[in-house]
Structure formats: C-alpha cells, structure tokens
Design a protein around this motif. Structure first.
Motif, short mmCIF file in Angstrom:
data_model
loop_
_atom_site.label_atom_id
_atom_site.label_comp_id
_atom_site.label_asym_id
_atom_site.label_seq_id
_atom_site.Cartn_x
_atom_site.Cartn_y
_atom_site.Cartn_z
N ALA A 190 0.83 -1.20 0.00
CA ALA A 190 0.00 0.00 0.00
C ALA A 190 0.87 1.25 0.00
O ALA A 190 2.05 1.22 0.38
CB ALA A 190 -0.93 0.02 1.22
N ARG A 191 0.25 2.35 -0.43
CA ARG A 191 0.87 3.68 -0.37
C ARG A 191 -0.19 4.68 0.07
O ARG A 191 -1.35 4.58 -0.35
CB ARG A 191 1.43 4.10 -1.73
CG ARG A 191 1.66 5.61 -1.85
CD ARG A 191 2.08 6.05 -3.22
NE ARG A 191 3.50 5.80 -3.46
CZ ARG A 191 4.11 6.03 -4.62
NH1 ARG A 191 3.41 6.47 -5.64
NH2 ARG A 191 5.40 5.81 -4.75
N ALA A 192 0.23 5.66 0.87
CA ALA A 192 -0.65 6.78 1.26
C ALA A 192 0.21 8.04 1.34
O ALA A 192 1.18 8.08 2.10
CB ALA A 192 -1.32 6.51 2.60
N ARG A 193 -0.16 9.06 0.55
CA ARG A 193 0.54 10.35 0.58
C ARG A 193 -0.48 11.48 0.57
O ARG A 193 -1.51 11.40 -0.10
CB ARG A 193 1.47 10.50 -0.62
CG ARG A 193 2.68 9.58 -0.59
CD ARG A 193 3.70 9.97 -1.64
NE ARG A 193 4.82 9.03 -1.69
CZ ARG A 193 5.85 9.15 -2.51
NH1 ARG A 193 5.91 10.18 -3.35
NH2 ARG A 193 6.82 8.26 -2.51
N VAL A 194 -0.16 12.51 1.33
CA VAL A 194 -1.01 13.70 1.37
C VAL A 194 -0.12 14.92 1.20
O VAL A 194 1.00 14.96 1.72
CB VAL A 194 -1.81 13.77 2.70
CG1 VAL A 194 -0.87 13.80 3.90
CG2 VAL A 194 -2.74 14.97 2.71
N GLY A 195 -0.59 15.91 0.42
CA GLY A 195 0.28 17.04 0.13
C GLY A 195 -0.47 18.33 -0.11
O GLY A 195 -1.71 18.40 -0.09
N TRP A 196 0.32 19.40 -0.34
CA TRP A 196 -0.17 20.75 -0.57
C TRP A 196 0.33 21.20 -1.94
O TRP A 196 1.53 21.12 -2.25
CB TRP A 196 0.35 21.68 0.52
CG TRP A 196 -0.08 23.12 0.36
CD1 TRP A 196 0.63 24.13 -0.18
CD2 TRP A 196 -1.33 23.68 0.75
NE1 TRP A 196 -0.08 25.30 -0.16
CE2 TRP A 196 -1.30 25.05 0.41
CE3 TRP A 196 -2.47 23.15 1.36
CZ2 TRP A 196 -2.37 25.91 0.66
CZ3 TRP A 196 -3.53 24.01 1.61
CH2 TRP A 196 -3.47 25.36 1.26
N VAL A 197 -0.60 21.66 -2.79
CA VAL A 197 -0.26 22.07 -4.14
C VAL A 197 0.50 23.39 -4.12
O VAL A 197 0.00 24.40 -3.62
CB VAL A 197 -1.53 22.20 -5.01
CG1 VAL A 197 -1.17 22.74 -6.40
CG2 VAL A 197 -2.24 20.86 -5.14
N ILE A 198 1.73 23.39 -4.66
CA ILE A 198 2.52 24.62 -4.78
C ILE A 198 2.00 25.45 -5.94
O ILE A 198 1.71 26.64 -5.80
CB ILE A 198 4.01 24.29 -4.99
CG1 ILE A 198 4.54 23.44 -3.84
CG2 ILE A 198 4.83 25.58 -5.13
CD1 ILE A 198 5.96 22.94 -4.10
N ASN A 199 1.89 24.84 -7.12
CA ASN A 199 1.28 25.49 -8.28
C ASN A 199 0.78 24.41 -9.23
O ASN A 199 1.19 23.25 -9.17
CB ASN A 199 2.25 26.45 -8.98
CG ASN A 199 3.58 25.80 -9.30
OD1 ASN A 199 3.65 24.74 -9.89
ND2 ASN A 199 4.66 26.46 -8.90
N SER A 200 -0.10 24.81 -10.11
CA SER A 200 -0.76 23.87 -11.01
C SER A 200 -1.31 24.64 -12.21
O SER A 200 -1.68 25.79 -12.10
CB SER A 200 -1.90 23.14 -10.29
OG SER A 200 -2.72 22.46 -11.20
N SER A 201 -1.33 23.97 -13.37
CA SER A 201 -1.91 24.58 -14.56
C SER A 201 -3.43 24.41 -14.62
O SER A 201 -4.05 24.79 -15.61
CB SER A 201 -1.28 23.96 -15.82
OG SER A 201 -1.50 22.56 -15.85
N PHE A 202 -4.02 23.87 -13.57
CA PHE A 202 -5.46 23.61 -13.55
C PHE A 202 -6.22 24.63 -12.71
O PHE A 202 -7.41 24.44 -12.44
CB PHE A 202 -5.74 22.19 -13.04
CG PHE A 202 -5.16 21.13 -13.93
CD1 PHE A 202 -5.84 20.67 -15.03
CD2 PHE A 202 -3.90 20.62 -13.67
CE1 PHE A 202 -5.29 19.71 -15.86
CE2 PHE A 202 -3.34 19.65 -14.48
CZ PHE A 202 -4.04 19.20 -15.59
N GLY A 203 -5.55 25.69 -12.26
CA GLY A 203 -6.27 26.76 -11.57
C GLY A 203 -6.11 26.77 -10.07
O GLY A 203 -6.51 27.73 -9.42
N GLU A 204 -5.57 25.71 -9.49
CA GLU A 204 -5.32 25.64 -8.05
C GLU A 204 -6.59 25.87 -7.24
O GLU A 204 -6.59 26.55 -6.22
CB GLU A 204 -4.23 26.65 -7.65
CG GLU A 204 -2.93 26.41 -8.39
CD GLU A 204 -1.92 27.54 -8.24
OE1 GLU A 204 -2.10 28.37 -7.33
OE2 GLU A 204 -0.97 27.59 -9.04
#
Length: 473
Positions: free
Chosen positions: A382-396
């Motif tokens: 299994a894998r589990a990761r949680v994060g915070w978007v720094i930047n994105s081309s989808f509008g954030e």
C-alpha cells in the motif's frame, strides 16, 4: 494520429520483447543506468538518459537480451514545468555470447529500432536495423585499462530519415585500480553514425572523466566532453557538455546490496483502439545517513508514453525527497511533479502540477514481481501520501492533494506465479485512477491488464485499457 501513425510508435517494437522478459531471469538480473547531462549550447538546458539491459540465460555462454534506452532533451526548466524538445529511444533484442580465452570478447547479434519522438511538435523519424557487435570483456565491468565496443547494422526500414546502415563505437582508457574502489581517471571517445550512401551523419564526443567504483559493480562517473552532432537521430548539441552517470556493471548471482542503489522497472504493451503503451521507471537511492543510519535521499523518474486516435501522451512523474527505511516500509517527505506533453503532435499547452507531500508505503510498492509470505490471506502492499499544491496549470482550486493505492497478491498459484489486484487513486486539483489485475510471473516480472482514467490526458478519450508486460531491474 491515425492508425498507421500509431503502429510505428517506438514502443510497439518492444511489446513482444517485454512479454518474453517476464520469464524468470535466473541468476542474471536486469541492470540499469541513469545519466544527467548539462549542455553549454544555448538551445538545451539538460538531457536525461535512462537505460536498461535485461538478459535471459539460454546456455552456459549465451543469453537472450532485451535493451531499452531513452533520452529526454529539455529546452528549459521553470518554476512550474519542463519544456521538452524530444524523446530519443533505442529498443533492441538479441543474442549475446561470451568468448573466453586470450581474446576475451563478447559478441552479439541483434535487431532493433532507433528513433525520435518529437514532443509537442509533429515528427517521429526512425530506423529499423539488424546487425552485430563485439566488445572487450571488461567493458561492462568498468575495468581500468583499455576497453572498447563496436557495433554495425544494416537498416531494413526507415521513416522521415534516409540511411543504409548504423555504425557505433566506444573507446576508453582508465587509470587506476577500480576494483579496490579507488578513484579512476579516464579518457573516452564515442561515435554514433547513420550511413547514407557515401555520407556519414555522425554524433561524436571525446573528453576526460573521473569515476569511483562502488560495491556491487556500481560505478559513478563525472565527465566533460566536447560533442558534435550531425546524426538526425542524435543528441543535437555542438560544444561542451558535462554530466554525471550512475550505472551498474555486469549482473551477478548475489543479492542486491544496500544503497547507493539504482533500480526501476519497464513496462510495454498494447490496448483498446490500437493503442500502444510504455513505462520506464528509474529510482536512485543515496547512501544511508543520519544517526540511526536508515535515512536516504531518493530521486525517481517515472516516464510514460500512450498513443491514441487523436493525440498521443508523453508524461513524466518526478519524486525528489528524503525517506526513512524500516524493515518492510518507508516514510518520507517529497516534492512531487507531473507534466504532460503531446507525443509527435503540435501542442501549445503543457499541463503540470507541483506538490509538497508526506507519506508512507510498503517497501515493494509499485515494483513488479511475486510477494512471498506464509500469510493465509495473501500479501498486501500500500501507499498513502497527502500534500499541498505549490502550483498547477489547472487553476489551483483545490490546494490539497492525496495519492494512494492498495495491491493484494493472492496466496495461491502455480509455482512462482501469483495473481494480484491493484487500485491506485490520485485526487485534488486533478484526478487520476488506475485499476489492474494480473499475474506475477516471478520475483521481478508480471503481466497485467490495466484500466486508466486520467484527467490530465490531452486525448478526447481520457480512459484507456492496456495489457502490459513488466519487469524490474
């Protein structure tokens, strides 16, 4: 991209070879190499190379092998993504023989395809060939002294380029005793030429290097070369280049040693509507550090190609982080990047996402092969990761980002073959789904049927069903 266009995609040639390589590798294990180059040319910032050689012993001195190398040329990197120029590749199958005695040669006969997939531009030149090679016995073991390799082939088919043959060679001389892990200095030269009648279109390079041989026939090399490029399938750089190379030498029967290590896996296959799919993963682990000695740095490149009726996909996942390895799992903090590009089609929109994340996963997550256990209900990864978007081309619109998955390997099966099920999910600013069922056919190989649903695909149909063969190196 019409059907005929898709059929000549580079990874189509590799499908059969990859499925054959899902057999047990016996004492010979696939080996890999990773290289990063920096160019002083104004047009290119960096070049990344990944290569794998997968041998299958078929006699005391003979091996069938499958080889794959890819080279990604990056125009520039900014805070959001990479501008990729092209993806060069070579896919090859052959038979290799060891010749003992005073000659100490290794000879091979092979067939393959070498070409370029333009990224976000139209174009995919390639040549198909059959040929033979010879090399000194110590070439692959990175031994000191004079070592060489020569390859010649006849071109049997071509697209968007004209050639009658291929000629490739490597010469090097290294000073020092690398067997005792001492620093070794060297001078090396390489040529990669297409022969068209009396004209030869060649890439050639020459320059010094300094390297260090590590445990397990691993070798780290720093080099500075002068390069000229006239091969239309070549690097495309004139001038000085510097780089760092991490490689493994000849495969052996022993177990893998502790980091530093280079590992990964390769997948190839076909799917619905005539699609072709390929995946090449390379992971570099640093030496352990920290008071407890179980921390390590990790850099992972996960590259994908997927053809389609309208627009093909070329996309990359990058993971850069620090993790702590336990007995059967790792925990870590990572920078996660993904970027998508159009494969051999004009495109003026590159999509990307960058995330800071933390997570935990079992040690063999996302690595092909049979899981061994006496557990009556099978083995779970299994894998589990949680994060915070720094930047994105989808509008954030959503700053959170989560990724995870579960793989269950059944406790029953004939011999080393075990069935498994896999679910992998990604959610946040952009969503991705992957469901698979397959058969692990050995400690390092498997065959699986995948269903994908990916919002970052450029194609009108953002789903795909593909049958893949996969092996670990």
């Amino acid at each position: 991209m019409n059907l005929a266009h898709r059929r000549i995609a580079p990874l189509g040639f590799a499908v059969l070879a990859l499925l054959l390589c899902t057999a047990s590798f016996g004492e010979e294990k696939p080996i890999g190499r990773g290289t990063v180059l920096w160019s002083f040319d104004d047009e290119l910032d960096a070049i990344g190379v990944m290569a794998v050689d997968a041998p299958l012993r078929i006699g005391p001195r003979h091996s069938f092998y499958f080889g794959l190398s890819t080279r990604t040329s990056i125009l520039q990197a900014n805070s959001e993504s990479f501008l990729v120029q092209d993806l060069d590749y070579t896919a090859e199958v052959g038979v290799r023989q060891w010749r003992t005695g005073s000659a100490g040669l290794r000879v091979a006969a092979f067939a393959g395809q070498q070409g370029t997939q333009q990224i976000d531009r139209d174009g995919q030149p390639w040549v198909r060939y059959a040929g033979a090679s010879a090399e000194s016995d110590g070439f692959r073991r990175q031994e000191p002294g004079f070592q060489w390799r020569g390859r010649g082939a006849v071109v049997v088919d071509e697209r968007e380029v004209e050639a009658d043959g291929l000629l490739q060679g490597s010469l090097r001389y290294r000073f020092g005793n690398g067997r005792n892990r001492r620093v070794v200095f060297g001078l090396e030269a390489e040529v990669d030429a297409l022969i068209d009648g009396s004209e030869d279109l060649a890439d050639w390079s020459i320059g010094p290097s300094v390297g260090l041989k590590l445990r397990g026939n691993r070798f780290i090399r720093l080099f500075a070369h002068y390069q000229e490029s006239k091969n239309p399938l070549g690097l495309g750089v004139d001038g000085a280049i510097v780089g760092i190379d991490f490689s493994e030498g000849d495969p052996g029967g022993g177990r893998r040693l502790s980091p530093p290590d280079l590992r990964g896996h390769v997948s190839g296959g076909a799917g619905d509507d005539g699609r072709l799919a390929g995946r090449f993963v390379l992971e570099l682990l640093t030496p352990s550090f920290g008071e407890s000695g179980d921390y390590r740095g990790v850099f992972l490149v996960d590259s994908h190609v997927l053809t389609a009726e309208d627009t093909g996909e070329a996309y990359w996942f990058y993971h850069l982080g620090v993790e702590r390895a336990r007995d059967d799992h790792v925990i870590g903090a990572y920078l996660y990047h993904r970027s998508n590009h159009a494969l051999a089609e004009p495109n003026d929109r590159i999509t990307s996402i960058n995330v800071l994340e933390v997570g935990i996963e079992t040690d063999r997550w996302d690595r092909p092969g049979t899981r061994w256990s006496d557990a009556p209900y099978g083995v779970f990864d299994a894998r589990a990761r949680v994060g915070w978007v720094i930047n994105s081309s989808f509008g954030e619109d959503r700053r959170y980002h989560v990724r995870g998955g579960v793989r269950w390997t059944a406790p029953v099966g004939p011999g080393r073959t075990k069935p498994f099920l896999l679910v992998e999910l990604e959610d946040g600013d952009v969503k991705r789904r992957r469901y698979a069922a397959g058969l692990a056919t050995g400690s390092h190989s498997e065959v699986l049927l995948e269903f994908r649903n990916d919002e970052q695909y450029f194609a009108a149909d953002q789903t795909a069903v593909v049958l893949l063969g996969s092996f670990e190196y």
